[in-house]
Design a protein around this motif. Sequence first.
Motif, PDB file in Angstrom:
ATOM      1  N   LEU A 176       0.845  -1.191   0.000  1.00  0.00           N
ATOM      2  CA  LEU A 176       0.000   0.000   0.000  1.00  0.00           C
ATOM      3  C   LEU A 176       0.879   1.239   0.000  1.00  0.00           C
ATOM      4  CD1 LEU A 176      -2.916   1.136   0.193  1.00  0.00           C
ATOM      5  CD2 LEU A 176      -2.625   1.157   2.680  1.00  0.00           C
ATOM      6  N   PHE A 177       0.655   2.128  -0.969  1.00  0.00           N
ATOM      7  CA  PHE A 177       1.448   3.357  -1.109  1.00  0.00           C
ATOM      8  C   PHE A 177       2.939   3.061  -1.155  1.00  0.00           C
ATOM      9  CE2 PHE A 177      -2.299   5.004   1.490  1.00  0.00           C
ATOM     10  CZ  PHE A 177      -3.035   5.339   0.355  1.00  0.00           C
ATOM     11  N   GLY A 178       3.272   1.977  -1.835  1.00  0.00           N
ATOM     12  CA  GLY A 178       4.681   1.658  -2.014  1.00  0.00           C
ATOM     13  C   GLY A 178       5.353   0.992  -0.826  1.00  0.00           C
ATOM     14  N   LYS A 179       4.574   0.699   0.211  1.00  0.00           N
ATOM     15  CA  LYS A 179       5.132   0.060   1.392  1.00  0.00           C
ATOM     16  C   LYS A 179       4.504  -1.316   1.607  1.00  0.00           C
ATOM     17  CE  LYS A 179       6.226   4.360   3.853  1.00  0.00           C
ATOM     18  NZ  LYS A 179       6.025   5.140   5.109  1.00  0.00           N
ATOM     19  N   ILE A 180       5.290  -2.253   2.134  1.00  0.00           N
ATOM     20  CA  ILE A 180       4.813  -3.606   2.379  1.00  0.00           C
ATOM     21  C   ILE A 180       4.126  -3.679   3.743  1.00  0.00           C
ATOM     22  CG2 ILE A 180       5.479  -6.021   2.711  1.00  0.00           C
ATOM     23  CD1 ILE A 180       5.681  -5.052  -0.165  1.00  0.00           C
ATOM     24  N   VAL A 181       2.937  -4.243   3.741  1.00  0.00           N
ATOM     25  CA  VAL A 181       2.224  -4.535   4.986  1.00  0.00           C
ATOM     26  C   VAL A 181       2.325  -6.038   5.194  1.00  0.00           C
ATOM     27  CG1 VAL A 181       0.063  -4.357   6.259  1.00  0.00           C
ATOM     28  CG2 VAL A 181       0.620  -2.650   4.506  1.00  0.00           C
ATOM     29  N   LYS A 182       2.969  -6.440   6.277  1.00  0.00           N
ATOM     30  CA  LYS A 182       3.235  -7.856   6.517  1.00  0.00           C
ATOM     31  C   LYS A 182       1.949  -8.615   6.828  1.00  0.00           C
ATOM     32  CE  LYS A 182       6.799  -9.289   6.464  1.00  0.00           C
ATOM     33  NZ  LYS A 182       7.576  -9.808   5.299  1.00  0.00           N
ATOM     34  N   ALA A 183       1.945  -9.880   6.440  1.00  0.00           N
ATOM     35  CA  ALA A 183       0.774 -10.731   6.658  1.00  0.00           C
ATOM     36  C   ALA A 183       0.381 -10.782   8.128  1.00  0.00           C
ATOM     37  CB  ALA A 183       1.064 -12.138   6.144  1.00  0.00           C
ATOM     38  N   GLU A 184       1.372 -10.803   9.004  1.00  0.00           N
ATOM     39  CA  GLU A 184       1.094 -10.856  10.439  1.00  0.00           C
ATOM     40  C   GLU A 184       0.311  -9.629  10.899  1.00  0.00           C
ATOM     41  OE1 GLU A 184       3.542 -11.125  14.700  1.00  0.00           O
ATOM     42  OE2 GLU A 184       4.604 -11.247  12.782  1.00  0.00           O
ATOM     43  N   GLU A 185       0.673  -8.464  10.364  1.00  0.00           N
ATOM     44  CA  GLU A 185      -0.042  -7.232  10.714  1.00  0.00           C
ATOM     45  C   GLU A 185      -1.471  -7.264  10.186  1.00  0.00           C
ATOM     46  OE1 GLU A 185       2.194  -3.540   9.943  1.00  0.00           O
ATOM     47  OE2 GLU A 185       3.868  -4.847   9.400  1.00  0.00           O
ATOM     48  N   ILE A 186      -1.632  -7.771   8.972  1.00  0.00           N
ATOM     49  CA  ILE A 186      -2.961  -7.857   8.375  1.00  0.00           C
ATOM     50  C   ILE A 186      -3.845  -8.792   9.191  1.00  0.00           C
ATOM     51  CG2 ILE A 186      -4.249  -8.631   6.349  1.00  0.00           C
ATOM     52  CD1 ILE A 186      -1.783  -7.757   4.681  1.00  0.00           C
TER      53      ILE A 186
END
Length: 214
Positions: A176-186
């Motif tokens: 999102l917006f060029g940044k990785i959101v880790k699966a754990e956070e999701i």
Amino acid sequence: MKNLFKITVTICLIFISLIKINAQKKRNMENTALLIIDVQNDYFKGGKMTLAGADEAGKKTQQVLEYFRKNNLPVINIRHIATNKGADFFLPNTKGAEINSIVEPKNDEKVIVKHYPNSFRDTELLEYLQSKGIKNLVITGMMTDVCVESTTRAAFDLGFNNTIISDATATRDRELFGKIVKAEEIQRSFLAGISTLGNLYAGVITTSDLLKGK
């Protein structure tokens, strides 16, 4: 003699307590079905859309499945077949679209095919649940923030009481917006959101909680 009497009474009380506990567990699971969403080969290692923690979530789902089978409770497998333009996984007539062997349905277990994230959309799921008198759903599967989420919210709108088994779900990293959101956070964010306002859409528990009757 008094000691023998006390021991006998104690054993009887323990036995009665166990009966009550088992009866309570059974009452808690009345009108309840297990929903296994999209545990299919493409989400596992070597598939076209590998998820983070798919193997672990699959094993937990298997434990939940064994619990339902042991207690003769209804089990429903949801299988996604992609028909939308540009789809590159869960394609018709492919190995990747098959249900993974870890939760392979038995002959008497219902399998419902869907084409959208929401398992109720254009499927027989609602009609089937109503025909069985199901009011409560225990939900497992993949992906947590897509098909599990949309199905859970739809189930709430349709009047079902939902419980998600947190460690029997899985997703993958997002961008999102060029940044990785880790699966754990999701995972954590989704499960926190779905259970907000006093478990409005769903209660969230672990596999261990379910097996212990919590």
